[in-house]
Write an enzyme that holds these catalytic residues in place. Sequence first.
Site, short mmCIF file in Angstrom:
data_model
loop_
_atom_site.label_atom_id
_atom_site.label_comp_id
_atom_site.label_asym_id
_atom_site.label_seq_id
_atom_site.Cartn_x
_atom_site.Cartn_y
_atom_site.Cartn_z
N GLU A 146 0.79 -1.24 0.00
CA GLU A 146 0.00 0.00 0.00
C GLU A 146 0.82 1.29 0.00
O GLU A 146 0.59 2.18 0.81
CB GLU A 146 -0.94 0.00 1.22
CG GLU A 146 -1.84 -1.21 1.29
CD GLU A 146 -2.80 -1.21 2.48
OE1 GLU A 146 -2.62 -0.38 3.39
OE2 GLU A 146 -3.71 -2.04 2.49
N GLU A 254 -5.89 -10.88 -1.40
CA GLU A 254 -6.74 -10.69 -0.21
C GLU A 254 -8.21 -10.62 -0.59
O GLU A 254 -8.95 -9.75 -0.15
CB GLU A 254 -6.34 -9.40 0.53
CG GLU A 254 -4.88 -9.35 0.91
CD GLU A 254 -4.49 -8.10 1.68
OE1 GLU A 254 -5.37 -7.38 2.17
OE2 GLU A 254 -3.27 -7.84 1.77
C1 XIL Z 1 -6.24 -6.65 8.20
C2 XIL Z 1 -6.58 -7.85 9.07
O1 XIL Z 1 -7.47 -8.66 8.38
C3 XIL Z 1 -7.17 -7.38 10.39
O2 XIL Z 1 -7.31 -8.48 11.28
C4 XIL Z 1 -6.28 -6.33 11.03
O3 XIL Z 1 -6.92 -5.82 12.17
C5 XIL Z 1 -6.00 -5.19 10.07
O4 XIL Z 1 -5.43 -5.72 8.88
N1 XIL Z 1 -4.82 -4.77 3.67
C6 XIL Z 1 -3.84 -5.65 4.10
C7 XIL Z 1 -4.12 -6.58 5.20
O5 XIL Z 1 -2.78 -5.72 3.47
O6 XIL Z 1 -2.99 -6.86 5.96
C8 XIL Z 1 -5.24 -6.08 6.09
O7 XIL Z 1 -5.54 -7.09 7.05
C9 XIL Z 1 -6.45 -5.70 5.26
C10 XIL Z 1 -6.11 -4.61 4.28
#
Ligand code: XIL
Length: 334
Positions: A146, A254
Amino acid sequence: MKHNSLYIGTAVPNRVFSEWGKYSDVVTKSFNCFTPENEMKPDALLDGVGSRASLPESYTHAKVRFLSCEPIIKTAISTGAKVRLHTLVWHSQTPDWFFTEDYTEGGALVGRDVMLCRMESYIHDVLSYFIDNYPDLIYAVDVVNEAFDRDAGDDSGVRRKNNKWYATVGDDYYYQALRFAKKYSDGKIGLFYNDYACMYKPDMILSNLKKARDEGLVDGIGLQSHLTVGENLGLYFDAMKKFADAGYELQVTELDIGIKEKSKENLRLQAEYYGKLADGIASLKASGTNITALTVWGISDELSWRHGEYPLLFDENLLPKPAYFEFFPKLCGI
Ligand code: XIL
């Protein structure tokens, strides 16, 4: 379930391994790779107390520990699954103390040279831990997460807001991270840039990564894919094509697809949308696009970070939702 040319993964928090009897069937039948949901993020690995205790030796070399990773490593090895290392350099879930002179929350920020040393030692320590101890376990690493966002970024879109990497190292922090990851990689782990909303900013991602790409420092782009039913999949596939045309390997890292409320109709629309996504990926793969993995961000709606949007493939009883049946058979046919 058997998958051919595509790793199919899920994000797994340690909570799942502590109740493995409940989840093992669902996980091992559907997925052959895991991403730790939070357990390999800098705030899980960096040891603030240890670093502070050993100042000044630790000044350019913060300590790391790998306790949080043990359950995922152990289960991946015993089930033959691969692991995605998520993530090394990110503005979020990275402790503030890591960036300060005395490793305290409120300390003064260090300058670029010191922070580059800390970045290098962190990337070195994490990559070499896995490469030395568990060769072939990690199939890809999100080196940078990001880093590009039009609203939170500078003129080039490099994330400046709430980003201590930017504040200390500067606007090339993502490039430096890729440089160090390349230096300490074993040449087998895919080096990835991972981001959200890639479909709305493909050109910005490509132009910012160009130098690193030209120098061979980045292999692939991870499309997080936190989607909502109804979002324009045409844009999504166009972004994939642009990345692939620029020579990148692609991974969906994701995936979750939200709905507003859990009505029968919404579950049907969600299933249809998951199905269209699988069709699109299958046809891109068939035409030679280098898509190598797809990870769903969690197992059941109950465990999801977006649990109010019911975005995953299994319900709270770990039963497959309509989306599962539209999605999995198509993917497994690839
Ligand atoms: C999220 C997790 O799912 C949560 O449990 C945590 O509280 C915050 O992070 N982008 C990403 C992930 O790269 O690491 C994130 O995961 C969601 C957004």
